[in-house]
Write a protein that holds these residues in place. Structure first.
Motif, PDB file in Angstrom:
ATOM      1  N   LEU A  95      -9.107  -5.853   0.035  1.00  0.00           N
ATOM      2  CA  LEU A  95     -10.138  -5.056  -0.590  1.00  0.00           C
ATOM      3  C   LEU A  95     -11.119  -4.059   0.428  1.00  0.00           C
ATOM      4  N   TYR A  96     -11.086  -4.918   1.479  1.00  0.00           N
ATOM      5  CA  TYR A  96     -11.832  -4.145   2.481  1.00  0.00           C
ATOM      6  C   TYR A  96     -11.014  -2.959   3.190  1.00  0.00           C
ATOM      7  N   VAL A  97      -9.801  -3.274   3.376  1.00  0.00           N
ATOM      8  CA  VAL A  97      -9.040  -2.159   3.902  1.00  0.00           C
ATOM      9  C   VAL A  97      -8.928  -1.016   2.958  1.00  0.00           C
ATOM     10  N   SER A  98      -8.796  -1.291   1.435  1.00  0.00           N
ATOM     11  CA  SER A  98      -8.573  -0.253   0.635  1.00  0.00           C
ATOM     12  C   SER A  98      -9.984   0.551   0.446  1.00  0.00           C
ATOM     13  N   LEU A 100     -11.987   1.299   2.749  1.00  0.00           N
ATOM     14  CA  LEU A 100     -12.073   2.225   4.072  1.00  0.00           C
ATOM     15  C   LEU A 100     -10.951   3.323   3.842  1.00  0.00           C
ATOM     16  N   ASP A 101     -10.055   3.085   3.283  1.00  0.00           N
ATOM     17  CA  ASP A 101      -8.920   4.401   3.305  1.00  0.00           C
ATOM     18  C   ASP A 101      -9.164   5.158   2.258  1.00  0.00           C
ATOM     19  N   ARG A 102      -9.700   4.998   0.903  1.00  0.00           N
ATOM     20  CA  ARG A 102     -10.101   6.034  -0.091  1.00  0.00           C
ATOM     21  C   ARG A 102      -9.041   7.160  -0.270  1.00  0.00           C
ATOM     22  N   THR A 103      -7.821   6.993  -0.228  1.00  0.00           N
ATOM     23  CA  THR A 103      -6.729   7.727  -0.441  1.00  0.00           C
ATOM     24  C   THR A 103      -5.736   7.129  -1.332  1.00  0.00           C
ATOM     25  N   PRO A 104      -4.874   7.567  -1.973  1.00  0.00           N
ATOM     26  CA  PRO A 104      -3.787   6.852  -2.841  1.00  0.00           C
ATOM     27  C   PRO A 104      -3.178   5.823  -2.259  1.00  0.00           C
ATOM     28  N   ARG A 105      -2.965   5.871  -0.764  1.00  0.00           N
ATOM     29  CA  ARG A 105      -2.441   4.907   0.098  1.00  0.00           C
ATOM     30  C   ARG A 105      -3.198   3.300  -0.081  1.00  0.00           C
ATOM     31  N   ALA A 106      -4.407   3.582  -0.506  1.00  0.00           N
ATOM     32  CA  ALA A 106      -5.388   2.405  -0.609  1.00  0.00           C
ATOM     33  C   ALA A 106      -4.721   1.421  -1.868  1.00  0.00           C
ATOM     34  N   TYR A 107      -4.043   2.103  -2.849  1.00  0.00           N
ATOM     35  CA  TYR A 107      -3.505   1.132  -3.774  1.00  0.00           C
ATOM     36  C   TYR A 107      -2.405  -0.009  -3.222  1.00  0.00           C
ATOM     37  N   ALA A 108      -1.822   0.394  -2.138  1.00  0.00           N
ATOM     38  CA  ALA A 108      -1.083  -0.483  -1.599  1.00  0.00           C
ATOM     39  C   ALA A 108      -1.570  -1.887  -1.137  1.00  0.00           C
ATOM     40  N   TYR A 109      -2.750  -1.234  -0.532  1.00  0.00           N
ATOM     41  CA  TYR A 109      -3.701  -2.596  -0.077  1.00  0.00           C
ATOM     42  C   TYR A 109      -4.094  -3.586  -1.245  1.00  0.00           C
ATOM     43  N   VAL A 110      -4.599  -2.718  -2.418  1.00  0.00           N
ATOM     44  CA  VAL A 110      -5.047  -3.199  -3.739  1.00  0.00           C
ATOM     45  C   VAL A 110      -4.083  -4.239  -4.093  1.00  0.00           C
TER      46      VAL A 110
END
Length: 675
Positions: A95-98, A100-110
């Motif tokens: 959740l923390y990394v997602s 910080l990312d704030r791009t569609p890539r954050a969905y992978a971390y989620v």
């Protein structure tokens, strides 16, 4: 009607993909094929590009989450609570990394956290099955991803490129209107709306642009050109305010404005409102040349303060024309996919920056730690009470924290999901014990499932009801037990429903208490961070100009939705973000200009920068006397530069005029603006 048709088409494609994934999973003998159905509805988006992007990142997140779970659970085979804590920490880290990312890539971390919750907690008390569970789950989810991507990409695809180009055209029109209103001296409220609209447009454009590489369109805009046009549009936002202030100041002082400047203003306004792109193309270069020549001629009279201001205005007019001209040509080139010709840019030949996201590690850590604490409390209750279905409840809790914890106030979103889940329980009850016992063929099963899923899918396509619809489409397949055979176990159904409500209900409580950030605190946090960064720019710790401008515009876009839900009055907050942006721009320009300046002039300029940094320090409040002293420093330094023999004194005076107006927007003193 178009929205209804689009929603129905999305629903039909999603249902077809779900049934295809379900059928394939049944054919190859996967034990829980309903996860393939759930995956289809999580991955499916209204455009083909967004669906592919989400599918790719979901697969990556699922694989990483499954691998992490297999690595964690067996190592704590004799300590369920410790295992649960480590799993909670993994979900919090994702959740923390997602955040910080704030791009569609954050969905992978989620999804890496989401998957660990689904696989890990049910295996805490049965660690021997973790590898098989993870392996099967990855297969089921992969089938769902593949079916969703294929259907949305090849069956009546809805490309993202056309949506992006439509939004780009609207944004360019908004930019021209903002520039025209600045020249006409529109009321302050109108100018504020123009700036807010452009900031929101840029955020929306970036949201669409991130999916363009995945779009099935024959040709998509080049990334560099998207960054170029963003940089120019972003610079226009503060520049319009700069021009408004100069025009206002010249009127206040009853300055005898040169006739050439008055004529230039009228011609620029006519050029901006001209309908024909070809006509604007021919006139733009002439207007830029006139403005630069006028700036050079008027600016030679250093002793006349009014002439310096008029020259400064002419320079800003030239920059605005260049930016709009570049945007016109870039917009046409992007619309034609750049196949026919190369765009020659008048200015800003530096490497483009593109959209820059505001990232706040402290707020992300706060949300992640709140999720960890909430999940650990839930796990402790489950293990202490020996609740047989507690693993399912904690899994749902972890899913809510990972999937819905990316906003300031996640609890209302969980409530929407809970409302959808309530509908899902009622729907599943009817299906499980009234309809499904009479179904013996797959075709009949598809027919009886269609009404509920088609309706839920059409609701999912509408942003206001997406989360509620997800509660239906994600919960119904699980509660109905859409597996390889019909079970019809009412006790299991009831226990699963209770666990679902318990997990979601506790998620609402824990996320309200531990993960919610009050909207006023979020607003003030953004303003404090902006003030701090202005201070850092004055001291030399700052990114380059385009990066700074885009970052501040993103912060403005983040403030807009927060201001709408705040009960407090923030009449000048959005003006303050532009204020911070302009001051940060001016102090950085001055710092670079005097970096190698020696002697008393250099010392005086650096003392001005230090005084400005102290004023914007986030740890102190600005006193009116300090602001007045800062203005006097600027006036003193302007006098010193005007009397010097420095070859670049005209440029230094121009920068000091920018700084003075940035610190005192509208020509008035705003000593208490930052208090």
């Amino acid at each position: 009607m178009k929205a209804d048709a689009d929603a129905l088409l999305f629903s039909m494609k999603s249902f077809a993909a779900a049934m295809l994934a379900y059928y394939i999973s049944l054919c190859i003998g996967l034990p829980k094929p309903y996860w393939a159905i759930v995956t289809v509805y999580i991955v499916s988006q209204t455009s083909a590009g967004a669906s592919l992007s989400r599918g790719v990142y979901r697969f990556l997140g699922t694989f990483i989450g499954a691998a992490a779970t297999v690595a964690i659970v067996p190592n704590f085979v004799n300590d369920p609570l410790a295992c649960s804590v480590i799993l909670a920490c993994w979900i919090g880290l994702c959740l923390y990394v997602s955040l910080l990312d704030r791009t569609p890539r954050a969905y992978a971390y989620v999804l890496a956290g989401y998957t660990a919750s689904l696989i890990g907690f049910p295996c805490v008390l049965d660690p021997g099955a973790v590898f098989e569970t993870a392996s099967v789950r990855v297969q089921e989810i992969s089938i769902g991803i593949l079916c969703a991507v294929l259907i949305h990409r090849f069956v009546v695809p809805k490309p993202m490129t056309s949506q992006f180009l439509t939004k780009l055209s609207t944004t360019l029109n908004d930019a021209r209107r903002m520039a025209n209103d600045a020249l006409r001296g529109a009321p302050q409220e109108k100018s504020r709306r123009d700036r807010n609209q452009l900031a929101a447009d840029l955020l929306a454009l970036q949201g669409l642009a991130t999916y363009l590489p995945y779009d099935p369109a024959p040709a998509t805009p080049a990334r560099e050109k998207l960054q170029l046009i963003h940089d120019r549009l972003a610079r226009l936002l503060p520049l319009a305010t700069e021009i408004e202030d100069r025009l206002h100041a010249l009127n206040i002082r009853d300055h005898d404005t040169p006739e050439e400047l008055t004529a230039l203003l009228g011609d620029v306004e006519t050029w901006i409102t001209a309908a024909g792109a070809t006509e604007r193309e021919l006139v733009a270069v002439q207007l830029i040349e006139r403005a630069r020549m006028l700036q050079a001629r008027i600016g030679t009279n250093i002793a006349a303060h009014g002439d310096l201001l008029a020259a400064n205005l002419a320079g800003h007019l030239a920059e605005m024309i260049e930016l709009l001209h570049d945007c016109d040509r870039l917009g046409r080139d992007i619309a034609t996919a750049g196949q026919s010709r190369e765009v020659t840019l008048l200015r800003w030949r530096k490497r483009p920056t593109g959209y820059v996201y505001h990232r706040d590690s402290l707020m992300a850590a706060r949300a992640a730690s709140g999720a960890i604490v909430g999940i650990v409390i839930g796990c402790a209750f489950w293990i202490w009470s020996a609740w047989p279905d507690g693993a399912l409840a904690v899994s749902v809790l972890g899913v809510c924290c990972a999937l819905l914890g990316n906003v300031d106030a996640p609890a209302p979103n969980v409530v929407k999901f809970l409302v959808g889940s309530t509908y899902a329980v009622a729907i599943s009850l009817i299906y499980s014990f009234v309809i499904l016992p009479r179904v013996t063929e797959f075709a009949v099963l598809v027919a009886v499932l269609a009404p509920a899923f088609l309706l839920a899918g059409s609701i999912q396509a509408r942003p206001p009801t997406t989360l509620m619809a997800l509660g239906i489409t994600l919960t119904t397949p699980i509660l109905c037990g859409l597996g390889t055979t019909y079970t019809g176990d009412f006790a299991m159904f009831l226990n699963s429903a209770v666990a679902l409500f318990a997990g979601t209900g506790f998620a609402v409580v824990s996320m309200t208490a531990l993960q919610t950030v009050p909207v006023d605190a979020a607003i003030n946090r953004l303003l404090r961070v902006s003030r701090r960064d202005v201070s850092r720019r004055a001291c030399g710790s700052a990114p380059e100009e385009a990066h700074w401008t885009s970052l501040m515009i993103d912060r403005t876009a983040l403030l807009l939705p927060r201001l709408r839900v705040s009960d407090a009055s923030y009449a000048d907050v959005l003006d303050d973000t532009v204020y911070h942006l302009r001051v940060g721009h001016a102090v950085d320009q001055l710092r670079r200009a005097v970096e190698h300046l020696e002697g008393d002039l250099g010392d005086e300029a650096r003392e001005l920068l230090l005084a400005t940094a102290a004023r914007f320090s986030a740890r102190r409040q600005t006193k009116p006397v300090e602001a007045l002293a800062l203005n006097r420093r600027i006036e003193t330094l302007m006098t010193l530069f005007a009397g010097s023999s420095l070859p670049e004194r005209s440029r230094l005076l121009d920068i000091l005029i920018d700084l003075r107006f940035a610190l005192n927007p509208g020509g008035a003193t705003h000593e208490e603006r930052d208090s």
